[in-house]
Design an enzyme around this catalytic site. Structure first.
Site, PDB file in Angstrom:
ATOM      1  NE  ARG A 113     -33.882  15.897 -14.289  1.00  0.00           N
ATOM      2  CZ  ARG A 113     -33.251  16.986 -14.735  1.00  0.00           C
ATOM      3  NH1 ARG A 113     -33.330  17.318 -16.014  1.00  0.00           N
ATOM      4  NH2 ARG A 113     -32.519  17.723 -13.921  1.00  0.00           N
ATOM      5  N   GLY A 114     -32.011  10.823 -16.695  1.00  0.00           N
ATOM      6  CA  GLY A 114     -30.708  10.517 -17.283  1.00  0.00           C
ATOM      7  C   GLY A 114     -30.162   9.151 -16.878  1.00  0.00           C
ATOM      8  CB  ILE A 115     -26.674   8.066 -16.115  1.00  0.00           C
ATOM      9  CG1 ILE A 115     -26.031   8.382 -17.473  1.00  0.00           C
ATOM     10  CG2 ILE A 115     -26.015   6.833 -15.497  1.00  0.00           C
ATOM     11  CD1 ILE A 115     -24.550   8.754 -17.380  1.00  0.00           C
ATOM     12  N   PRO A 163     -18.409   6.927 -16.993  1.00  0.00           N
ATOM     13  CG  PRO A 163     -20.652   7.325 -16.500  1.00  0.00           C
ATOM     14  CD  PRO A 163     -19.270   7.456 -15.921  1.00  0.00           C
ATOM     15  CD  GLN A 167     -13.565  18.140 -22.500  1.00  0.00           C
ATOM     16  OE1 GLN A 167     -13.263  17.011 -22.867  1.00  0.00           O
ATOM     17  NE2 GLN A 167     -13.438  19.193 -23.299  1.00  0.00           N
ATOM     18  CG  MET A 168     -11.621  21.881 -23.872  1.00  0.00           C
ATOM     19  SD  MET A 168     -10.821  22.272 -25.446  1.00  0.00           S
ATOM     20  CE  MET A 168     -10.858  24.051 -25.432  1.00  0.00           C
ATOM     21  CE1 TYR A 194     -18.666  15.237 -23.564  1.00  0.00           C
ATOM     22  CE2 TYR A 194     -16.842  13.690 -23.405  1.00  0.00           C
ATOM     23  CZ  TYR A 194     -17.345  14.972 -23.280  1.00  0.00           C
ATOM     24  OH  TYR A 194     -16.528  15.987 -22.857  1.00  0.00           O
ATOM     25  CB  THR A 233     -22.142  20.418 -16.380  1.00  0.00           C
ATOM     26  OG1 THR A 233     -23.432  20.595 -16.974  1.00  0.00           O
ATOM     27  CG2 THR A 233     -21.684  19.000 -16.583  1.00  0.00           C
ATOM     28  CE1 TYR A 258     -19.920  16.610 -14.436  1.00  0.00           C
ATOM     29  CE2 TYR A 258     -18.062  15.643 -15.621  1.00  0.00           C
ATOM     30  CZ  TYR A 258     -19.367  15.574 -15.176  1.00  0.00           C
ATOM     31  OH  TYR A 258     -20.126  14.460 -15.474  1.00  0.00           O
TER      32      TYR A 258
HETATM   33  N1  CAA Z   1     -13.440  19.358 -27.032  1.00  0.00           N
HETATM   34  C1  CAA Z   1     -12.677  20.000 -27.930  1.00  0.00           C
HETATM   35  N2  CAA Z   1     -12.790  21.313 -28.190  1.00  0.00           N
HETATM   36  C2  CAA Z   1     -13.684  22.020 -27.497  1.00  0.00           C
HETATM   37  C3  CAA Z   1     -14.504  21.431 -26.526  1.00  0.00           C
HETATM   38  C4  CAA Z   1     -14.371  20.048 -26.320  1.00  0.00           C
HETATM   39  N3  CAA Z   1     -15.131  19.386 -25.450  1.00  0.00           N
HETATM   40  N4  CAA Z   1     -15.295  22.384 -25.997  1.00  0.00           N
HETATM   41  C5  CAA Z   1     -14.981  23.538 -26.608  1.00  0.00           C
HETATM   42  N5  CAA Z   1     -14.020  23.321 -27.523  1.00  0.00           N
HETATM   43  C6  CAA Z   1     -13.433  24.304 -28.425  1.00  0.00           C
HETATM   44  C7  CAA Z   1     -14.497  24.953 -29.304  1.00  0.00           C
HETATM   45  O1  CAA Z   1     -14.768  24.150 -30.449  1.00  0.00           O
HETATM   46  C8  CAA Z   1     -13.853  26.256 -29.649  1.00  0.00           C
HETATM   47  O2  CAA Z   1     -12.866  26.048 -30.651  1.00  0.00           O
HETATM   48  P1  CAA Z   1     -12.712  27.081 -31.887  1.00  0.00           P
HETATM   49  O3  CAA Z   1     -12.398  28.405 -31.241  1.00  0.00           O
HETATM   50  O4  CAA Z   1     -11.612  26.486 -32.714  1.00  0.00           O
HETATM   51  O5  CAA Z   1     -14.079  27.056 -32.563  1.00  0.00           O
HETATM   52  C9  CAA Z   1     -13.098  26.621 -28.370  1.00  0.00           C
HETATM   53  O6  CAA Z   1     -12.919  25.397 -27.650  1.00  0.00           O
HETATM   54  C10 CAA Z   1     -13.873  27.596 -27.505  1.00  0.00           C
HETATM   55  O7  CAA Z   1     -15.195  27.079 -27.331  1.00  0.00           O
HETATM   56  P2  CAA Z   1     -16.473  28.019 -27.405  1.00  0.00           P
HETATM   57  O8  CAA Z   1     -16.438  28.915 -28.605  1.00  0.00           O
HETATM   58  O9  CAA Z   1     -17.665  27.144 -27.235  1.00  0.00           O
HETATM   59  O10 CAA Z   1     -16.215  28.953 -26.116  1.00  0.00           O
HETATM   60  P3  CAA Z   1     -17.251  29.459 -25.054  1.00  0.00           P
HETATM   61  O11 CAA Z   1     -16.486  30.273 -24.067  1.00  0.00           O
HETATM   62  O12 CAA Z   1     -18.445  30.041 -25.734  1.00  0.00           O
HETATM   63  O13 CAA Z   1     -17.763  28.098 -24.334  1.00  0.00           O
HETATM   64  C11 CAA Z   1     -17.532  26.025 -23.206  1.00  0.00           C
HETATM   65  C12 CAA Z   1     -16.829  27.291 -23.698  1.00  0.00           C
HETATM   66  C13 CAA Z   1     -18.571  26.414 -22.130  1.00  0.00           C
HETATM   67  C14 CAA Z   1     -16.440  25.158 -22.549  1.00  0.00           C
HETATM   68  C15 CAA Z   1     -18.268  25.303 -24.348  1.00  0.00           C
HETATM   69  O14 CAA Z   1     -17.406  25.167 -25.459  1.00  0.00           O
HETATM   70  C16 CAA Z   1     -18.695  23.912 -23.925  1.00  0.00           C
HETATM   71  O15 CAA Z   1     -19.721  23.750 -23.280  1.00  0.00           O
HETATM   72  N6  CAA Z   1     -17.884  22.892 -24.312  1.00  0.00           N
HETATM   73  C17 CAA Z   1     -18.157  21.511 -23.939  1.00  0.00           C
HETATM   74  C18 CAA Z   1     -17.342  21.151 -22.704  1.00  0.00           C
HETATM   75  C19 CAA Z   1     -17.610  19.700 -22.432  1.00  0.00           C
HETATM   76  O16 CAA Z   1     -17.077  18.819 -23.080  1.00  0.00           O
HETATM   77  N7  CAA Z   1     -18.473  19.442 -21.444  1.00  0.00           N
HETATM   78  C20 CAA Z   1     -18.900  18.108 -21.146  1.00  0.00           C
HETATM   79  C21 CAA Z   1     -20.356  18.147 -20.721  1.00  0.00           C
HETATM   80  S1  CAA Z   1     -21.051  16.537 -20.651  1.00  0.00           S
HETATM   81  C22 CAA Z   1     -20.503  15.904 -19.203  1.00  0.00           C
HETATM   82  O17 CAA Z   1     -19.880  16.544 -18.410  1.00  0.00           O
HETATM   83  C23 CAA Z   1     -20.840  14.481 -18.925  1.00  0.00           C
HETATM   84  C24 CAA Z   1     -19.612  13.674 -18.787  1.00  0.00           C
HETATM   85  O18 CAA Z   1     -19.259  13.269 -17.673  1.00  0.00           O
HETATM   86  C25 CAA Z   1     -18.848  13.271 -19.995  1.00  0.00           C
END
Ligand code: CAA
Length: 241
Positions: free
Chosen positions: A12-14, A177, A141-142, A179, A86, A147
């Site tokens: 799947r995926g990448i 990679p 990454q926040m 996103y 993740t 991860y």
């Molecule tokens: N960049 C910037 N801001 C982010 C962010 C991100 N990636 N993720 C969350 N935030 C911000 C939200 O916008 C929110 O800001 P506001 O309060 O101003 O609206 C704040 O952080 C809190 O976020 P949530 O309301 O979503 O809080 P939550 O507790 O419900 O969820 C979380 C937190 C699980 C981290 C969810 O926000 C999330 O899944 N964020 C994405 C994290 C991410 O980038 N994961 C990458 C997955 S893809 C991957 O991993 C592949 C790869 O190698 C690149």
């Protein structure tokens, strides 16, 4: 004889894009997968690439799975450590389980897969290992302390092992990679993806799995024999490591 390539998380995926690209480049390819039998069987039907089920977070399962692949296809010349999961959460909400699962698959899994294959590569004087890390292992990454730690660990592992393999004809490289438009990234809340992540990508779009796969095809080729311990970033300009 064409070389044998094993891709973890390859149905799947990448990982699927990597397996398909390696097959197209003439390698004998095996794809490992952990859980989704239906997707794996569909992938096998569509591509003709054999699939093997085991969990890379278990050392014993890796030893057994690699033995099955080698019995069918021959010794593994090329290993692509792509399997990854993740369990995103802000750190104050992250559970020990979310930490352990991500480190187990994304970092320990890379050890578990590479270690049983390493001696054979040394003996044969040839090997190509490509570790799929992430932009988030480079910049942090926040929501991804687990991860980011695992993926940064993969980069340290890559650089250490590159030094050990160099004299034995084994190269060890990483790809980071950004996103990419896979299920993993599309699982990020839509609002976060559209308002926070995509605006940070200068090329203005998610990457495609094939754009990562083409980097792998290059790194495993004979032409790339002088490249080891390096990291290729494929992230649309989002971060310059
Ligand atoms: N960049 C910037 N801001 C982010 C962010 C991100 N990636 N993720 C969350 N935030 C911000 C939200 O916008 C929110 O800001 P506001 O309060 O101003 O609206 C704040 O952080 C809190 O976020 P949530 O309301 O979503 O809080 P939550 O507790 O419900 O969820 C979380 C937190 C699980 C981290 C969810 O926000 C999330 O899944 N964020 C994405 C994290 C991410 O980038 N994961 C990458 C997955 S893809 C991957 O991993 C592949 C790869 O190698 C690149």
């Amino acid at each position: 004889m064409s070389r044998v390539a094993l891709v973890t998380g390859g149905s799947r995926g990448i990982g699927a894009a990597i397996a398909i690209a390696l097959k197209a480049a003439g390698y004998k390819v095996a794809a490992n997968y952990a859980g989704n039998d239906e997707k794996a069987q569909a992938f096998k039907q569509e591509t003709g690439i054999p699939v093997y089920k085991w969990d890379v977070s278990s050392y014993e399962a890796c030893v057994d799975g690699i033995a099955r692949v080698e019995a069918d296809l021959g010794p593994v010349d090329i290993l692509v450590n792509n399997a990854g999961i993740t369990r995103d959460a802000m750190f104050h909400k992250m559970t020990p389980q979310q930490w352990v699962e991500v480190i187990g698959t994304n970092l320990t899994g890379v050890f578990n897969m590479t270690h049983p294959i390493w001696s054979g590569m040394r003996d044969r004087g040839f090997g190509r290992i490509v570790n799929i890390s992430s932009i988030n292992g480079q910049k942090g990454q926040m929501g991804q302390a687990n991860y980011s730690a695992a993926k940064a660990g993969d980069l340290g592992f890559t650089k250490a092992l590159a030094q050990e393999g160099a004299a034995k004809g084994i190269t060890v490289n990483a790809i980071c990679p950004g996103y990419i438009g896979t299920e993993m990234v599309l699982a990020v809340p839509e609002k976060v993806l559209n308002e926070r992540i995509i605006p940070q990508i200068p090329v203005g779009r998610l990457g495609e799995p094939e754009e990562v796969a083409r980097c792998v095809v290059f790194l495993v080729s004979d032409d790339a024999g002088f490249i080891t311990g390096s990291t290729i970033s494929a992230n649309g300009g989002q971060y310059f490591a």
